[in-house]
Scaffold this motif. Structure first.
Motif, short mmCIF file in Angstrom:
data_model
loop_
_atom_site.label_atom_id
_atom_site.label_comp_id
_atom_site.label_asym_id
_atom_site.label_seq_id
_atom_site.Cartn_x
_atom_site.Cartn_y
_atom_site.Cartn_z
N ASP A 10 9.14 5.76 12.54
CA ASP A 10 8.30 6.73 13.23
C ASP A 10 7.01 6.99 12.47
O ASP A 10 5.95 7.18 13.06
N VAL A 11 7.10 6.99 11.14
CA VAL A 11 5.90 7.14 10.31
C VAL A 11 4.95 5.97 10.54
O VAL A 11 3.73 6.13 10.57
N LEU A 12 5.52 4.78 10.75
CA LEU A 12 4.68 3.61 11.01
C LEU A 12 3.86 3.78 12.30
O LEU A 12 2.74 3.27 12.42
N GLY A 13 4.43 4.50 13.27
CA GLY A 13 3.67 4.79 14.48
C GLY A 13 2.41 5.58 14.17
O GLY A 13 1.33 5.31 14.72
N ARG A 14 2.54 6.56 13.29
CA ARG A 14 1.37 7.34 12.87
C ARG A 14 0.40 6.47 12.07
O ARG A 14 -0.82 6.58 12.23
N ASP A 33 0.83 -1.21 0.00
CA ASP A 33 0.00 0.00 0.00
C ASP A 33 0.87 1.26 0.00
O ASP A 33 1.87 1.32 0.73
N PRO A 34 0.48 2.27 -0.76
CA PRO A 34 1.16 3.57 -0.63
C PRO A 34 0.78 4.20 0.70
O PRO A 34 -0.38 4.15 1.12
N ILE A 35 1.75 4.78 1.39
CA ILE A 35 1.47 5.36 2.70
C ILE A 35 0.49 6.53 2.59
O ILE A 35 -0.27 6.81 3.53
N GLY A 36 0.46 7.18 1.43
CA GLY A 36 -0.46 8.30 1.22
C GLY A 36 -1.92 7.90 1.30
O GLY A 36 -2.79 8.74 1.49
N LYS A 37 -2.20 6.62 1.19
CA LYS A 37 -3.57 6.12 1.32
C LYS A 37 -4.09 6.35 2.73
O LYS A 37 -5.30 6.53 2.95
N TYR A 38 -3.19 6.36 3.71
CA TYR A 38 -3.55 6.50 5.11
C TYR A 38 -3.11 7.84 5.70
O TYR A 38 -3.74 8.34 6.63
N ILE A 39 -2.00 8.36 5.20
CA ILE A 39 -1.45 9.63 5.69
C ILE A 39 -1.34 10.57 4.50
O ILE A 39 -0.31 10.59 3.78
N PRO A 40 -2.38 11.36 4.21
CA PRO A 40 -2.43 12.17 2.99
C PRO A 40 -1.26 13.12 2.82
O PRO A 40 -0.83 13.39 1.67
N GLU A 41 -0.69 13.61 3.92
CA GLU A 41 0.42 14.56 3.80
C GLU A 41 1.68 13.92 3.22
O GLU A 41 2.62 14.62 2.82
N LEU A 42 1.73 12.60 3.14
CA LEU A 42 2.88 11.90 2.56
C LEU A 42 2.54 11.32 1.18
O LEU A 42 3.25 10.46 0.67
N LYS A 43 1.47 11.80 0.59
CA LYS A 43 1.01 11.25 -0.69
C LYS A 43 1.83 11.77 -1.87
O LYS A 43 2.25 11.00 -2.74
N ALA A 44 2.03 13.08 -1.93
CA ALA A 44 2.73 13.68 -3.07
C ALA A 44 4.09 14.20 -2.61
O ALA A 44 4.26 15.39 -2.31
N MET A 45 5.07 13.30 -2.54
CA MET A 45 6.39 13.65 -2.03
C MET A 45 7.29 14.19 -3.14
O MET A 45 7.07 13.92 -4.34
N THR A 46 8.29 14.94 -2.73
CA THR A 46 9.31 15.43 -3.65
C THR A 46 10.64 14.77 -3.29
O THR A 46 10.80 14.20 -2.21
N ILE A 104 5.73 6.32 -1.68
CA ILE A 104 6.32 5.52 -0.61
C ILE A 104 5.34 4.41 -0.23
O ILE A 104 4.15 4.65 -0.09
N THR A 105 5.84 3.19 -0.09
CA THR A 105 4.98 2.08 0.33
C THR A 105 5.23 1.72 1.81
O THR A 105 6.27 2.09 2.38
N VAL A 106 4.32 0.99 2.39
CA VAL A 106 4.48 0.52 3.76
C VAL A 106 5.72 -0.35 3.88
O VAL A 106 6.49 -0.23 4.84
N ALA A 107 5.96 -1.21 2.90
CA ALA A 107 7.14 -2.09 2.92
C ALA A 107 8.43 -1.27 2.91
O ALA A 107 9.39 -1.61 3.61
N GLN A 108 8.46 -0.20 2.13
CA GLN A 108 9.66 0.64 2.09
C GLN A 108 9.91 1.32 3.43
O GLN A 108 11.06 1.51 3.83
N LEU A 109 8.85 1.68 4.13
CA LEU A 109 9.01 2.25 5.46
C LEU A 109 9.60 1.22 6.42
O LEU A 109 10.48 1.54 7.23
N MET A 110 9.16 -0.02 6.32
CA MET A 110 9.65 -1.06 7.22
C MET A 110 11.10 -1.43 6.95
O MET A 110 11.79 -1.95 7.82
N THR A 111 11.57 -1.17 5.72
CA THR A 111 12.93 -1.60 5.34
C THR A 111 13.91 -0.45 5.16
O THR A 111 15.04 -0.65 4.72
N HIS A 112 13.53 0.77 5.50
CA HIS A 112 14.40 1.95 5.37
C HIS A 112 14.83 2.21 3.92
O HIS A 112 15.96 2.61 3.65
#
Length: 416
Positions: free
Chosen positions: A214-218, A124-137, A151-159
């Protein structure tokens, strides 16, 4: 010292013959046995004392606690030196430590619970749950550009998401200016600030240790509709009886809180005045937890047991298998810190994973997983040897010193 060492060896031999000699409560309801009952050499484990006390004598650390489990049962648990030099307080078995990045595996396990429940997916793209991280630069030399991929959830878990703790040059100034990882921020404010900061690289194209967890906490807050700390309490800490783990040290437990030092003994954080005595606004899943060595061992034994401890299940066996596999794309390579590449080491969901024999750590075996914390706390779990080791100290900046010194000795103590 020689006489003391012989005495210690006799004690362990008597334990091997007649029982552990450890009160069950000393390991806080963890299963406790003698080393020989689980195929460990008591004589070789005695060497741990000499190594740790030598480092204390050289003022490389003030004190430490070491716990070893084999076949899911604690077979070695000792403390050394001081938890608080200024107050002349000995290290105790229930000392509370700042575990910093050892928080990451716990946070990731919580995310995996939500994945098991079908509430989110690693893809899942993280922007699906946290809109402020949807359109990143993304920061590039030619200027700041829109990211090509979310950004995907898996990418957050793996740095591999492009979120970092800090950096040099102009990009580093941008990260520092937003100051997202600030104890005064809420998790929501943190992600809002992250959404305003360019990523260091295109998601999925590199591995740089950072603020992803930390994003995963949110994410957990949004999906579970619970405060992050309450979710952890209800779904991990309470089921596993991790009674001393949390984001701050309550008043009734402050006498058990360790001091934090630089090598040489300079005090960094006094437990009597520490910021950890008060609940922070930022519930940092990446590095904000405190806890005891026994609490963390309970978590690791639960993972070893396929996700359960004492009849309480937090994860499924297939989930643990997924977490302990390398998920860093092959084209990204091994994990690294600056120019220091950890050859043969990838990253799973929550911790590093040894993929092939490594010069970085010759005592590491394929399949081993683990991590550490900024105050030089460490843990490693070796499925091949059915061995788990946790070492706790409070020494900053981060050092591999104790892990490197103990790992060969403890590994050699495995006999059958």
């Amino acid at each position: 010292m020689k006489m003391h060492l012989k005495l210690k060896q006799l004690v362990w031999i008597s334990i091997a013959l007649f029982g552990t000699g450890l009160d069950q409560n000393q390991a806080e309801d963890l299963p406790v046995v003698s080393p020989t009952e689980v195929g460990m050499s008591a004589d070789k484990l005695v060497k741990v004392e000499t190594i740790v006390n030598d480092l204390i004598a050289k003022k490389r650390l003030a004190g430490a606690s070491v716990m070893v489990a084999r076949k899911g049962q604690v077979c070695f648990f000792e403390t050394y030196g001081k938890m608080d030099v200024e107050r002349d307080k000995e290290m105790q078995k229930d000392t509370i430590f700042r575990i910093y990045s050892m928080s990451k595996a716990i946070t990731t396990a919580a995310v995996m619970q939500l994945i098991e429940q079908g509430k989110i997916s690693p893809d899942d793209p993280i922007g699906k749950y946290i809109p402020e991280l949807k359109a990143m630069t993304v920061f590039r030399e030619e200027g700041i550009k829109p990211a090509k991929n979310p950004i995907t959830v898996a990418q957050l878990m793996t740095h591999t998401a492009g979120l970092v703790y800090g950096a040099a040059g102009e990009y580093g100034k941008l990260v520092k200016k937003e100051d997202a990882i600030n104890r005064d921020n809420t998790l929501q404010k943190m992600t809002q600030k992250m959404g305003q900061t360019p990523l260091m690289y295109e998601p999925g194209t590199d591995w740089v240790y950072g603020t992803s967890i930390d994003v995963l906490g949110r994410l957990i807050e949004v999906v579970s509709k619970q405060p992050f700390d309450k979710y952890l309490q209800d779904n991990i800490f309470t089921p596993l009886d991790m009674s001393d783990t949390g984001f701050f040290v309550p008043k009734e437990k402050q006498a058990r809180f360790s001091a934090n030092y630089k090598p040489g003994g300079e005090l960094i954080d006094d437990p009597a005045t520490s910021r950890y005595l008060k609940k922070p606004n930022l519930l940092s899943g990446g590095g904000g937890l405190v806890g005891t060595i026994s609490d963390y061992m309970k978590f690791l034994i639960a993972l070893r047991n396929g996700g359960q401890l004492n009849g309480k299940r937090i994860l499924k066996p297939e989930t643990i298998k997924l977490m302990t596999q390398n998920h860093v794309p092959k084209e990204v390579g091994w994990i690294k810190f600056g120019k220091s590449v950890r050859d043969g080491v990838g990253f799973g969901y929550g911790f590093s994973v040894c993929v092939e024999p490594s010069q970085f750590d010759s005592a590491r075996k394929v399949g081993d997983y683990g991590w550490g914390g900024a105050a030089s706390t460490h843990y490693w779990s070796s499925p091949k040897d059915d061995l788990i080791v946790v070492t706790m100290e409070q020494t900053m900046p981060f050092s591999f010193l104790l892990e490197t010194a103990l790992k060969p000795v403890i590994s050699e103590a495995v006999e059958k």
